[in-house]
Design a protein around this motif. Structure first.
Motif, PDB file in Angstrom:
ATOM      1  N   LYS A 120       0.847  -1.200   0.000  1.00  0.00           N
ATOM      2  CA  LYS A 120       0.000   0.000   0.000  1.00  0.00           C
ATOM      3  C   LYS A 120       0.878   1.244   0.000  1.00  0.00           C
ATOM      4  O   LYS A 120       1.977   1.247   0.552  1.00  0.00           O
ATOM      5  CB  LYS A 120      -0.930   0.026   1.224  1.00  0.00           C
ATOM      6  CG  LYS A 120      -1.976   1.137   1.161  1.00  0.00           C
ATOM      7  CD  LYS A 120      -2.850   1.148   2.403  1.00  0.00           C
ATOM      8  CE  LYS A 120      -3.993   2.165   2.268  1.00  0.00           C
ATOM      9  NZ  LYS A 120      -3.509   3.546   2.083  1.00  0.00           N
ATOM     10  N   ASN A 121       0.364   2.291  -0.581  1.00  0.00           N
ATOM     11  CA  ASN A 121       1.128   3.534  -0.670  1.00  0.00           C
ATOM     12  C   ASN A 121       1.547   4.070   0.688  1.00  0.00           C
ATOM     13  O   ASN A 121       2.617   4.659   0.831  1.00  0.00           O
ATOM     14  CB  ASN A 121       0.288   4.593  -1.402  1.00  0.00           C
ATOM     15  CG  ASN A 121       0.997   5.917  -1.507  1.00  0.00           C
ATOM     16  OD1 ASN A 121       1.990   6.056  -2.203  1.00  0.00           O
ATOM     17  ND2 ASN A 121       0.496   6.929  -0.792  1.00  0.00           N
ATOM     18  N   ASP A 122       0.727   3.871   1.717  1.00  0.00           N
ATOM     19  CA  ASP A 122       1.001   4.415   3.047  1.00  0.00           C
ATOM     20  C   ASP A 122       0.318   3.546   4.091  1.00  0.00           C
ATOM     21  O   ASP A 122      -0.396   2.600   3.752  1.00  0.00           O
ATOM     22  CB  ASP A 122       0.500   5.860   3.148  1.00  0.00           C
ATOM     23  CG  ASP A 122      -0.986   5.945   2.855  1.00  0.00           C
ATOM     24  OD1 ASP A 122      -1.776   5.892   3.810  1.00  0.00           O
ATOM     25  OD2 ASP A 122      -1.374   6.047   1.668  1.00  0.00           O
ATOM     26  N   ALA A 123       0.536   3.898   5.359  1.00  0.00           N
ATOM     27  CA  ALA A 123       0.011   3.070   6.453  1.00  0.00           C
ATOM     28  C   ALA A 123      -1.188   3.705   7.152  1.00  0.00           C
ATOM     29  O   ALA A 123      -1.527   3.309   8.268  1.00  0.00           O
ATOM     30  CB  ALA A 123       1.117   2.791   7.469  1.00  0.00           C
ATOM     31  N   ASN A 124      -1.857   4.662   6.505  1.00  0.00           N
ATOM     32  CA  ASN A 124      -2.988   5.364   7.110  1.00  0.00           C
ATOM     33  C   ASN A 124      -2.580   6.052   8.414  1.00  0.00           C
ATOM     34  O   ASN A 124      -1.402   6.329   8.637  1.00  0.00           O
ATOM     35  CB  ASN A 124      -4.184   4.430   7.309  1.00  0.00           C
ATOM     36  CG  ASN A 124      -4.750   3.932   5.993  1.00  0.00           C
ATOM     37  OD1 ASN A 124      -4.839   2.730   5.772  1.00  0.00           O
ATOM     38  ND2 ASN A 124      -5.117   4.821   5.108  1.00  0.00           N
ATOM     39  N   GLN A 125      -3.558   6.344   9.269  1.00  0.00           N
ATOM     40  CA  GLN A 125      -3.293   7.022  10.526  1.00  0.00           C
ATOM     41  C   GLN A 125      -3.653   6.107  11.690  1.00  0.00           C
ATOM     42  O   GLN A 125      -4.385   5.130  11.525  1.00  0.00           O
ATOM     43  CB  GLN A 125      -4.092   8.326  10.617  1.00  0.00           C
ATOM     44  CG  GLN A 125      -3.712   9.342   9.540  1.00  0.00           C
ATOM     45  CD  GLN A 125      -4.495  10.625   9.680  1.00  0.00           C
ATOM     46  OE1 GLN A 125      -4.930  10.987  10.769  1.00  0.00           O
ATOM     47  NE2 GLN A 125      -4.695  11.327   8.578  1.00  0.00           N
ATOM     48  N   MET A 130       5.446  -4.653   5.105  1.00  0.00           N
ATOM     49  CA  MET A 130       4.797  -3.685   4.232  1.00  0.00           C
ATOM     50  C   MET A 130       5.726  -3.322   3.085  1.00  0.00           C
ATOM     51  O   MET A 130       6.925  -3.143   3.277  1.00  0.00           O
ATOM     52  CB  MET A 130       4.441  -2.397   4.986  1.00  0.00           C
ATOM     53  CG  MET A 130       3.147  -2.466   5.746  1.00  0.00           C
ATOM     54  SD  MET A 130       2.490  -0.808   6.096  1.00  0.00           S
ATOM     55  CE  MET A 130       1.942  -0.292   4.449  1.00  0.00           C
ATOM     56  N   VAL A 131       5.156  -3.235   1.893  1.00  0.00           N
ATOM     57  CA  VAL A 131       5.833  -2.628   0.747  1.00  0.00           C
ATOM     58  C   VAL A 131       5.120  -1.308   0.524  1.00  0.00           C
ATOM     59  O   VAL A 131       3.925  -1.283   0.217  1.00  0.00           O
ATOM     60  CB  VAL A 131       5.749  -3.523  -0.504  1.00  0.00           C
ATOM     61  CG1 VAL A 131       6.486  -2.865  -1.676  1.00  0.00           C
ATOM     62  CG2 VAL A 131       6.312  -4.912  -0.220  1.00  0.00           C
ATOM     63  N   THR A 132       5.831  -0.201   0.685  1.00  0.00           N
ATOM     64  CA  THR A 132       5.162   1.092   0.753  1.00  0.00           C
ATOM     65  C   THR A 132       6.085   2.216   0.298  1.00  0.00           C
ATOM     66  O   THR A 132       7.306   2.030   0.212  1.00  0.00           O
ATOM     67  CB  THR A 132       4.683   1.348   2.198  1.00  0.00           C
ATOM     68  OG1 THR A 132       3.895   2.540   2.252  1.00  0.00           O
ATOM     69  CG2 THR A 132       5.856   1.480   3.162  1.00  0.00           C
ATOM     70  N   VAL A 182       9.695   1.986  -1.343  1.00  0.00           N
ATOM     71  CA  VAL A 182       9.772   2.132  -2.791  1.00  0.00           C
ATOM     72  C   VAL A 182       9.322   3.545  -3.148  1.00  0.00           C
ATOM     73  O   VAL A 182       8.325   4.030  -2.594  1.00  0.00           O
ATOM     74  CB  VAL A 182       8.858   1.112  -3.510  1.00  0.00           C
ATOM     75  CG1 VAL A 182       9.068   1.176  -5.016  1.00  0.00           C
ATOM     76  CG2 VAL A 182       9.085  -0.299  -2.997  1.00  0.00           C
ATOM     77  N   SER A 183      10.035   4.195  -4.044  1.00  0.00           N
ATOM     78  CA  SER A 183       9.566   5.517  -4.467  1.00  0.00           C
ATOM     79  C   SER A 183       8.220   5.372  -5.179  1.00  0.00           C
ATOM     80  O   SER A 183       7.920   4.320  -5.764  1.00  0.00           O
ATOM     81  CB  SER A 183      10.587   6.191  -5.386  1.00  0.00           C
ATOM     82  OG  SER A 183      10.661   5.531  -6.625  1.00  0.00           O
ATOM     83  N   GLN A 184       7.417   6.425  -5.159  1.00  0.00           N
ATOM     84  CA  GLN A 184       6.032   6.307  -5.603  1.00  0.00           C
ATOM     85  C   GLN A 184       5.900   5.917  -7.076  1.00  0.00           C
ATOM     86  O   GLN A 184       5.061   5.088  -7.440  1.00  0.00           O
ATOM     87  CB  GLN A 184       5.310   7.625  -5.350  1.00  0.00           C
ATOM     88  CG  GLN A 184       3.846   7.466  -5.071  1.00  0.00           C
ATOM     89  CD  GLN A 184       3.316   8.661  -4.322  1.00  0.00           C
ATOM     90  OE1 GLN A 184       3.190   9.727  -4.908  1.00  0.00           O
ATOM     91  NE2 GLN A 184       3.003   8.500  -3.056  1.00  0.00           N
ATOM     92  N   GLY A 185       6.742   6.480  -7.926  1.00  0.00           N
ATOM     93  CA  GLY A 185       6.680   6.126  -9.340  1.00  0.00           C
ATOM     94  C   GLY A 185       7.048   4.674  -9.584  1.00  0.00           C
ATOM     95  O   GLY A 185       6.392   3.970 -10.368  1.00  0.00           O
ATOM     96  N   GLU A 187      20.810   3.486   2.636  1.00  0.00           N
ATOM     97  CA  GLU A 187      20.335   3.292   4.008  1.00  0.00           C
ATOM     98  C   GLU A 187      18.951   2.667   4.079  1.00  0.00           C
ATOM     99  O   GLU A 187      18.509   2.227   5.136  1.00  0.00           O
ATOM    100  CB  GLU A 187      20.342   4.623   4.769  1.00  0.00           C
ATOM    101  CG  GLU A 187      19.502   5.720   4.159  1.00  0.00           C
ATOM    102  CD  GLU A 187      20.311   6.649   3.259  1.00  0.00           C
ATOM    103  OE1 GLU A 187      19.918   7.815   3.114  1.00  0.00           O
ATOM    104  OE2 GLU A 187      21.334   6.186   2.714  1.00  0.00           O
ATOM    105  N   LEU A 188      18.235   2.653   2.946  1.00  0.00           N
ATOM    106  CA  LEU A 188      16.933   1.990   2.944  1.00  0.00           C
ATOM    107  C   LEU A 188      17.081   0.471   2.902  1.00  0.00           C
ATOM    108  O   LEU A 188      16.114  -0.243   3.139  1.00  0.00           O
ATOM    109  CB  LEU A 188      16.083   2.477   1.761  1.00  0.00           C
ATOM    110  CG  LEU A 188      15.645   3.946   1.842  1.00  0.00           C
ATOM    111  CD1 LEU A 188      14.777   4.304   0.652  1.00  0.00           C
ATOM    112  CD2 LEU A 188      14.905   4.227   3.141  1.00  0.00           C
ATOM    113  N   GLY A 189      18.268  -0.003   2.552  1.00  0.00           N
ATOM    114  CA  GLY A 189      18.602  -1.405   2.798  1.00  0.00           C
ATOM    115  C   GLY A 189      18.160  -2.422   1.775  1.00  0.00           C
ATOM    116  O   GLY A 189      18.312  -3.614   1.995  1.00  0.00           O
ATOM    117  N   GLN A 190      17.602  -2.015   0.644  1.00  0.00           N
ATOM    118  CA  GLN A 190      17.176  -2.991  -0.350  1.00  0.00           C
ATOM    119  C   GLN A 190      18.279  -3.198  -1.392  1.00  0.00           C
ATOM    120  O   GLN A 190      18.653  -2.265  -2.114  1.00  0.00           O
ATOM    121  CB  GLN A 190      15.890  -2.537  -1.062  1.00  0.00           C
ATOM    122  CG  GLN A 190      14.613  -2.891  -0.323  1.00  0.00           C
ATOM    123  CD  GLN A 190      14.329  -1.940   0.814  1.00  0.00           C
ATOM    124  OE1 GLN A 190      14.364  -0.731   0.636  1.00  0.00           O
ATOM    125  NE2 GLN A 190      14.032  -2.463   1.984  1.00  0.00           N
TER     126      GLN A 190
END
Length: 226
Positions: free
Chosen positions: A50-55, A72-74, A97-100, A125-128
């Motif tokens: 999902k693009n984000d984790a909501n609130q 999560m992949v976000t 992941v960057s949005q594009g 530093e994001l580690g992937q």
């Protein structure tokens, strides 16, 4: 073909350990009712794309608070304090992941491509770890397609064939996700007896397997009572 299900029956086949794509950009387009039912049924060990984790207190964040999500992949963790705490405590694996690239990885799965090449770098530093290839003198990164067992999406309007019309920006990732999952479940606000005209359709019913009618608009902010 009538594709309508009750909320409980639509979500019931989702197994522990499933990978689920979830539409939405913040609140718009997030299938809150399906996510609430997922939490109520106690599904565990989930991978959420999902693009984000909501609130805090609703949507994906509520599932994180319940310990139901393993990974999560976000593109970002958004306003979810629960997601940030779980990530920092190493109880939630996160692939950023960057949005594009996020959208393109999903699209590639939908059209049958295993991967694509990009020159977009991701900070170390994001580690992937990423595979690289050289093409026409350039170093390019290999981005694998993203596919899921299920996609949870919304539709503002639908017909009984599963054709969906989305409302404004709530369309966001939903049409792409509907192409990239083995089973697509859509919650809709307005289920119409007539068949939608071709020009009204944003997500064709051939991709949608189950419809659930909800009593509120899925693109409205609806915090879960605590």
């Amino acid at each position: 073909m009538n594709k309508t299900f009750s909320l409980a029956d639509a979500v019931a086949p989702v197994a522990n350990g499933s990978t689920i794509m979830v539409g939405g950009f913040g609140s718009p387009g997030t299938p809150f009712s399906l996510l609430e039912e997922l939490a109520e049924q106690g599904k565990r060990d989930l991978v959420i794309i999902k693009n984000d984790a909501n609130q805090d207190g609703y949507g994906v964040s509520r599932l994180i608070e319940a310990g139901a999500i393993r990974k999560m992949v976000t593109t970002h963790l958004g306003l979810s304090g629960a997601a940030r705490r779980a990530f920092n405590a190493d109880t939630l694996e996160v692939e950023f992941v960057s949005q594009g690239l996020f959208a393109e990885r999903i699209r590639c799965a939908g059209v049958g491509l295993p991967a694509f090449l990009t020159d977009i770098e991701i900070p170390a530093e994001l580690g992937q770890a990423r595979h690289t290839v050289e093409f026409e003198g350039r170093q390019l990164y290999v981005e694998p397609a993203l596919r899921a067992d299920y996609a949870f999406i919304t539709g503002h309007c639908a017909d009984y064939y599963g054709n969906l019309r989305h409302h404004g920006s709530s369309r966001n990732f939903s049409p792409l996700m509907a192409m990239a999952a083995d089973c697509v479940i859509a919650e809709v606000y307005d289920l119409q007896a007539r068949q939608l005209a071709p020009d009204e359709i944003h997500t064709p019913g051939i991709f949608v397997h189950r419809l659930v009618t909800v009593t509120r608009s899925s693109h409205e902010y609806q915090p879960i009572p605590r």
